[in-house]
Design an enzyme around this catalytic site. Structure first.
Site, PDB file in Angstrom:
ATOM      1  N   CYS A   1       0.841  -1.250   0.024  1.00  0.00           N
ATOM      2  CA  CYS A   1       0.094   0.052  -0.013  1.00  0.00           C
ATOM      3  C   CYS A   1       0.672   1.426  -0.128  1.00  0.00           C
ATOM      4  CB  CYS A   1      -0.905  -0.182   1.197  1.00  0.00           C
ATOM      5  SG  CYS A   1      -2.378   1.025   0.993  1.00  0.00           S
TER       6      CYS A   1
ATOM      7  N   HIS B   1      -3.446  -4.705   0.566  1.00  0.00           N
ATOM      8  CA  HIS B   1      -2.886  -5.364   1.666  1.00  0.00           C
ATOM      9  C   HIS B   1      -2.998  -7.019   1.709  1.00  0.00           C
ATOM     10  CE1 HIS B   1      -2.418  -1.750   3.839  1.00  0.00           C
ATOM     11  NE2 HIS B   1      -3.285  -1.217   3.359  1.00  0.00           N
TER      12      HIS B   1
ATOM     13  N   GLU C   1      -1.180  -9.034   3.234  1.00  0.00           N
ATOM     14  CA  GLU C   1      -1.131  -9.839   4.562  1.00  0.00           C
ATOM     15  C   GLU C   1      -2.585  -9.849   5.140  1.00  0.00           C
ATOM     16  OE1 GLU C   1      -0.602  -6.667   3.926  1.00  0.00           O
ATOM     17  OE2 GLU C   1      -1.101  -4.980   5.487  1.00  0.00           O
TER      18      GLU C   1
HETATM   19  N1  GLN Z   1      -1.886   6.711   2.808  1.00  0.00           N
HETATM   20  C1  GLN Z   1      -2.004   5.982   1.513  1.00  0.00           C
HETATM   21  C2  GLN Z   1      -3.352   6.092   1.021  1.00  0.00           C
HETATM   22  O1  GLN Z   1      -4.344   6.435   1.665  1.00  0.00           O
HETATM   23  C3  GLN Z   1      -1.773   4.681   2.000  1.00  0.00           C
HETATM   24  C4  GLN Z   1      -2.736   3.876   2.936  1.00  0.00           C
HETATM   25  C5  GLN Z   1      -2.215   2.694   3.341  1.00  0.00           C
HETATM   26  O2  GLN Z   1      -1.099   2.243   3.393  1.00  0.00           O
HETATM   27  N2  GLN Z   1      -3.290   1.772   3.904  1.00  0.00           N
HETATM   28  O3  GLN Z   1      -3.705   5.888  -0.124  1.00  0.00           O
END
Ligand code: GLN
Length: 541
Positions: A386, A515, A517
């Site tokens: 992400c 994600h 994970e």
């Molecule tokens: N801050 C970034 C976004 O909102 C990544 C979010 C994250 O890593 N969960 O897109």
């Protein structure tokens, strides 16, 4: 009608109620029953999404896009099943429903009161979760500790359900027994008092799980049995052990599953935790090591270091390492340190691979970008999750494409090169302060590029992964970046969103907008984590 097992905590928080709940579920699942688990969080927040991960730990995301407590992740990992939004409730959610029902005249003109209407709503939610999952057993973990003001209404709900269906409800108290170093003896008094507090709420525990640094001995077992009014066989020793996945087997040493079934006049349908036992054996006999560094910022509270904010990442690394028959050795790297002292970057050379997990905001970001650059240039396997993917494309823009002021709009909305930008819809939500539960959340499909490493890892073109973000890769840079060597390895089915990037001529350089994970399970490690660990092991050689 399922059976309900309420799990409540005594003495203090953080003793492993979540693991205990998941383990009880695993044991019953192993005996051939359908099990689901519900988590109750006693705060006013509607979900965990608006909470600081340092204080509350990881925000876990379900398939259906709920932002929940990390315990839901534990349940999924132990039960090897998806847990949905119905299985998560907070005080805020319960009150919201009650108030909405009142506005809808659903209480038929009656005076709506905290008791019984709030506990009634809690019971309704617990029963609904059991029904949807077609469960034989619903494990209900009540957050917080007995004696706290915050969870009183949930205990009241548990008491009421038990009063109505005494044969279908059991209570498990997870307590803590300190061994003060100056005394050198395990003390039972706090547990006795926790049981009394539970009694004062109208609840008699059927089981007490005794968390401690050491196993419970016979004299203390007897003492707790007498003073807490619990059969000695149901006072269960729960000492610290190396891996949480061993907890179900440890409980089974004391016949916990059989004891639960006998209280419900039930019989095991099968005698088996074979795959789980095999897993524990693998964990214990894993030979080699793999060293993975996690570059993040949510580590410290006061003088203490916690890794709870990244729990699913940690677990996913473990699952993948075990699948390669090796032990993971994790190193926590605070990205801000790389900003203060870039010479520390060379420590990354000691590692077999580096992960930059999800994150928000500007603190520590430049350090992450430096670490990513170091991994790219020194061919250290890199896996960006992400924010870790977004930072990887910013790094690529700056150092390969020569776009010096490249950034994500999250940090610099005025940059002339917003490599990562916000979608219009998301931008409007923020303008209107609509923060809660509005990110791009939950599972979305993704199509893989057949020429990518990711495709090799998954072995299929169509995948689905869980998301939690507002910002996206800016398609205006797609062509330019591809020419410079960036591989667009996965996109949304209509090709409008970049979901995975890779870099060629590198042992492993993968960034994912989602994600992965959240979907890794000990019995089902995630393909990308497995591929990453495989690259780490190769680079180690
Ligand atoms: N801050 C970034 C976004 O909102 C990544 C979010 C994250 O890593 N969960 O897109």
């Amino acid at each position: 009608m399922p059976k309900f097992i309420f799990v409540v905590g005594g003495v203090m928080s953080g003793v492993g109620k979540g693991t205990a709940s998941a383990s009880i579920g695993k044991i019953l699942q192993g005996k051939g029953f359908r099990v689901t688990a519900v988590k109750i969080d006693p705060y006013i927040n509607i979900d965990a999404g608006t909470m600081n991960p340092v204080e509350h730990g990881e925000v876990f995301v379900t398939e259906d896009g709920d932002e929940t407590d990390q315990d839901i992740g534990n349940y999924e990992r132990f039960l090897n099943e998806n847990i949905y939004s119905d299985n998560y409730m907070t005080t805020g959610r319960v009150y919201q429903t009650v108030i909405q029902k009142e506005r809808n005249l659903e209480y038929g003109g009656r005076c709506v009161e905290v008791v019984p209407h709030v506990p009634e709503e809690v019971i309704r939610r617990i029963r609904r979760a059991g029904k949807i999952a077609k469960a034989d057993f619903v494990i209900v973990e009540v957050g917080g500790t007995v004696g706290e003001y915050q969870n009183v209404l949930f205990l009241e709900a548990a008491r009421m359900l038990h009063q109505r269906r005494p044969d279908d409800v059991l209570f498990v108290l997870v307590s803590y027994l300190p061994i003060p170093s100056k005394i050198g003896e395990m003390k039972t008094k706090p547990t006795q008092q926790a049981a009394q507090l539970l009694n004062a709420a109208g609840i008699q525990p059927d089981f007490i799980l005794c968390r401690a640094e050491q196993p419970l001995d016979e004299p203390r077992k007897r003492k707790i049995s007498i003073f807490c009014n619990v059969d000695k066989r149901d006072v269960i020793s729960a000492p610290d052990i190396d891996t949480i996945y061993e907890v179900p087997l440890n409980f089974e040493k004391e016949q916990l599953g059989q004891r639960i079934l006998s209280k419900f006049y039930m019989r095991a349908r099968q005698k088996d935790l074979a795959d789980w036992k095999k897993l524990i054996k693998t964990i214990k006999t894993a030979k080699g090591e793999v060293r993975v560094g996690i570059v993040g910022k949510y580590f410290t509270t006061g003088n203490f270091v916690l890794s709870d904010a990244y729990i699913s990442v940690i677990e996913a690394i473990k699952h993948a390492a075990w699948a390669h028959n090796c032990k993971p050795v994790l190193t926590w790297l605070n990205s801000e340190e790389f900003e203060k002292d870039p010479s520390k970057l060379k420590d990354l050379k000691q590692l077999d691979g580096v992960i930059v997990p999800g994150g928000f905001g500007s603190r520590g970001v430049e350090g992450k970008i430096k670490a990513i650059q170091y991994c790219r240039e020194n061919k250290i396997p890199y896996f960006g999750l992400c924010y870790g993917m977004q930072m990887a494309v910013v790094e690529f823009a700056r150092n390969i494409c020569g776009l010096a002021d490249a950034n994500t709009a999250e940090i610099n909305p005025k940059t002339t090169n917003p490599i990562v930008h916000i979608m219009e819809e998301q931008g409007n939500l923020i303008k209107n302060k609509k923060y809660g539960g509005t990110m791009r959340l939950g599972a979305y499909p993704c199509i893989l590029n057949k020429k990518s490493l990711s495709y090799k890892a998954y072995g299929q073109r169509n995948i689905s992964e869980r998301h939690r973000h507002r910002y996206e890769f800016n398609n205006a840079y797609r062509e330019q970046f591809e020419k410079a060597g960036l591989v667009i390895a996965g996109t949304s089915p209509n090709n409008s969103l970049v979901e995975i990037i890779e870099i060629k001529d590198h042992p492993f350089f993968v960034g994912v907008q989602f994600h992965p994970e959240f979907k890794s399970r000990p019995l089902n490690p995630h393909p990308l984590f497995k591929e990453f660990i495989s690259a780490c092991l190769k680079s180690r050689k």
